[in-house]
Design a protein around this motif. Structure first.
Motif, short mmCIF file in Angstrom:
data_model
loop_
_atom_site.label_atom_id
_atom_site.label_comp_id
_atom_site.label_asym_id
_atom_site.label_seq_id
_atom_site.Cartn_x
_atom_site.Cartn_y
_atom_site.Cartn_z
N GLU A 134 -65.18 17.52 5.99
CA GLU A 134 -66.43 17.89 7.05
C GLU A 134 -66.09 18.18 8.08
O GLU A 134 -67.10 18.87 8.83
N ASP A 135 -64.94 18.16 8.65
CA ASP A 135 -64.42 18.53 9.94
C ASP A 135 -63.95 19.79 9.88
O ASP A 135 -63.11 20.18 9.19
N PRO A 136 -64.45 20.63 10.80
CA PRO A 136 -64.11 22.29 11.05
C PRO A 136 -62.63 22.21 11.42
O PRO A 136 -62.01 23.49 11.12
N ASN A 137 -62.15 21.12 11.90
CA ASN A 137 -60.77 21.18 12.60
C ASN A 137 -60.03 20.20 11.89
O ASN A 137 -59.01 19.78 12.27
N ILE A 138 -60.09 20.58 10.44
CA ILE A 138 -59.06 19.69 9.46
C ILE A 138 -57.95 19.51 9.73
O ILE A 138 -57.22 20.72 10.04
N ASP A 139 -57.33 18.43 9.82
CA ASP A 139 -55.81 18.37 9.86
C ASP A 139 -55.36 18.70 8.38
O ASP A 139 -55.40 17.73 7.50
N LYS A 140 -54.97 19.90 8.13
CA LYS A 140 -54.36 20.14 6.77
C LYS A 140 -53.14 19.27 5.94
O LYS A 140 -53.23 19.17 5.04
N GLU A 141 -52.56 18.95 6.83
CA GLU A 141 -51.27 18.11 6.37
C GLU A 141 -51.71 16.71 6.10
O GLU A 141 -51.03 16.39 5.05
N ILE A 142 -52.58 16.04 6.97
CA ILE A 142 -53.03 14.91 6.35
C ILE A 142 -53.79 15.05 5.11
O ILE A 142 -53.71 14.14 4.38
N LEU A 143 -54.67 15.90 5.19
CA LEU A 143 -55.49 16.17 3.98
C LEU A 143 -54.46 16.43 2.79
O LEU A 143 -54.60 15.86 1.43
N LYS A 144 -53.49 17.11 2.91
CA LYS A 144 -52.59 17.57 1.50
C LYS A 144 -51.93 15.85 1.40
O LYS A 144 -51.70 15.87 0.14
N THR A 145 -51.45 15.25 2.37
CA THR A 145 -50.70 13.92 2.13
C THR A 145 -51.61 13.19 1.43
O THR A 145 -51.13 12.40 0.25
N ILE A 146 -52.91 12.88 1.68
CA ILE A 146 -53.81 12.06 0.97
C ILE A 146 -54.28 12.45 -0.23
O ILE A 146 -54.21 11.72 -1.26
N THR A 147 -54.09 13.64 -0.30
CA THR A 147 -54.48 14.25 -1.89
C THR A 147 -53.35 14.03 -2.62
O THR A 147 -53.75 13.58 -3.83
N LYS A 148 -52.17 14.35 -2.50
CA LYS A 148 -50.88 13.82 -3.10
C LYS A 148 -50.83 12.25 -3.32
O LYS A 148 -50.71 11.96 -4.53
N PHE A 149 -51.27 11.52 -2.47
CA PHE A 149 -51.26 10.06 -2.75
C PHE A 149 -52.39 9.56 -3.60
O PHE A 149 -51.98 8.89 -4.35
N ARG A 150 -53.48 10.00 -3.50
CA ARG A 150 -54.63 9.91 -4.38
C ARG A 150 -54.33 10.14 -5.61
O ARG A 150 -54.37 9.25 -6.63
N ASP A 151 -53.50 11.29 -5.82
CA ASP A 151 -53.33 11.66 -7.40
C ASP A 151 -52.23 10.59 -7.80
O ASP A 151 -52.30 10.35 -9.08
N GLU A 152 -51.34 10.31 -7.16
CA GLU A 152 -50.21 9.25 -7.47
C GLU A 152 -50.86 8.08 -7.81
O GLU A 152 -50.40 7.28 -8.87
N GLU A 153 -51.85 7.47 -7.03
CA GLU A 153 -52.53 6.24 -7.04
C GLU A 153 -53.43 6.39 -8.39
O GLU A 153 -53.30 5.27 -9.30
N GLN A 154 -53.90 7.52 -8.90
CA GLN A 154 -54.56 7.56 -9.98
C GLN A 154 -53.51 7.59 -11.32
O GLN A 154 -53.71 6.66 -12.23
N GLU A 155 -52.22 8.13 -10.93
CA GLU A 155 -51.37 8.10 -12.15
C GLU A 155 -51.14 6.39 -12.30
O GLU A 155 -50.80 5.96 -13.34
N HIS A 156 -50.99 5.54 -11.34
CA HIS A 156 -50.63 4.28 -11.26
C HIS A 156 -51.75 3.34 -12.04
O HIS A 156 -51.33 2.72 -13.04
N HIS A 157 -52.89 3.87 -11.70
CA HIS A 157 -54.00 3.13 -12.68
C HIS A 157 -54.02 3.45 -13.92
O HIS A 157 -54.16 2.62 -14.77
N ASP A 158 -53.52 4.77 -14.25
CA ASP A 158 -53.83 5.13 -15.63
C ASP A 158 -52.40 4.50 -16.34
O ASP A 158 -52.53 4.10 -17.63
N THR A 159 -51.30 4.42 -15.79
CA THR A 159 -50.27 3.62 -16.04
C THR A 159 -50.63 2.11 -16.65
O THR A 159 -50.42 1.45 -17.42
#
Length: 192
Positions: A134-159
């Protein structure tokens, strides 16, 4: 000559990160650092009990990812000069106790713990991603980090599901209690 406030002078002279672009960024970094520390300690507790079992390599793989997550948020804490939660020592001990305690109940209970924690964390990261988008000045690096970590956490859930979490005694009750504890820890870590 009109002088700028000291913080403004420092910000311009040293090119400090402008963490104030998104008013939520301080809380996001603080709570994610606390959560990744807790996850690191949960897997450390599970490894202490189940490290020499057939589940050991699976737990170790998830733990290694959590260590990288924690290390990244430690970098962000320093880079953005965010105060860590004051409850870090408590989350350190509580995380290890939760991991070891559920592992002592058996591999299924350890995996149920993983499923419960990762369910909350994936939802939490998704909420953060919506806030950041929602932020027009989005911090792309933090967005990328959280997206990657979210995907890995989903992998842990599925495991966890794939490794028998739902066969744990009192699975539903156990996971609901752990989820409630995680949600409370998130709420507290944002503020304290």
């Amino acid at each position: 000559m009109i002088r700028r406030p000291l913080l403004e002078q420092v910000r311009h002279s040293h090119k400090m990160p402008t963490w104030n672009k998104n008013p939520h960024l301080d809380k996001i970094i603080r709570v994610d650092h606390a959560g990744e520390l807790g996850a690191d300690r949960i897997y450390a507790g599970q490894m202490a009990v189940l490290g020499n079992t057939a589940e050991g390599p699976t737990i170790k793989h998830m733990w290694e990812q959590e260590i990288k997550h924690r290390e990244r948020f430690e970098q962000l804490i320093n880079e953005y000069r965010v105060r860590p939660t004051l409850l870090t020592p408590i989350w350190n001990v509580a995380g290890f106790a939760l991991g070891a305690g559920t592992a002592l109940l058996g591999k299924e209970a350890a995996m149920a713990c993983t499923v419960a924690v990762e369910t909350v964390i994936v939802d939490h990261y998704n909420d953060q991603l919506r806030t950041l988008m929602e932020d027009p000045n989005i911090d792309k690096e933090i967005l990328k980090t959280i997206t990657k970590f979210r995907d890995e956490e989903q992998e842990h859930h599925d495991t966890g599901i794939d490794h028998g979490a739902e066969q744990a005694p009192f699975y539903k009750a156990l996971t609901e209690v752990i989820k409630a504890g995680c949600k409370a820890a998130i709420a507290i870590s944002k503020r304290v």
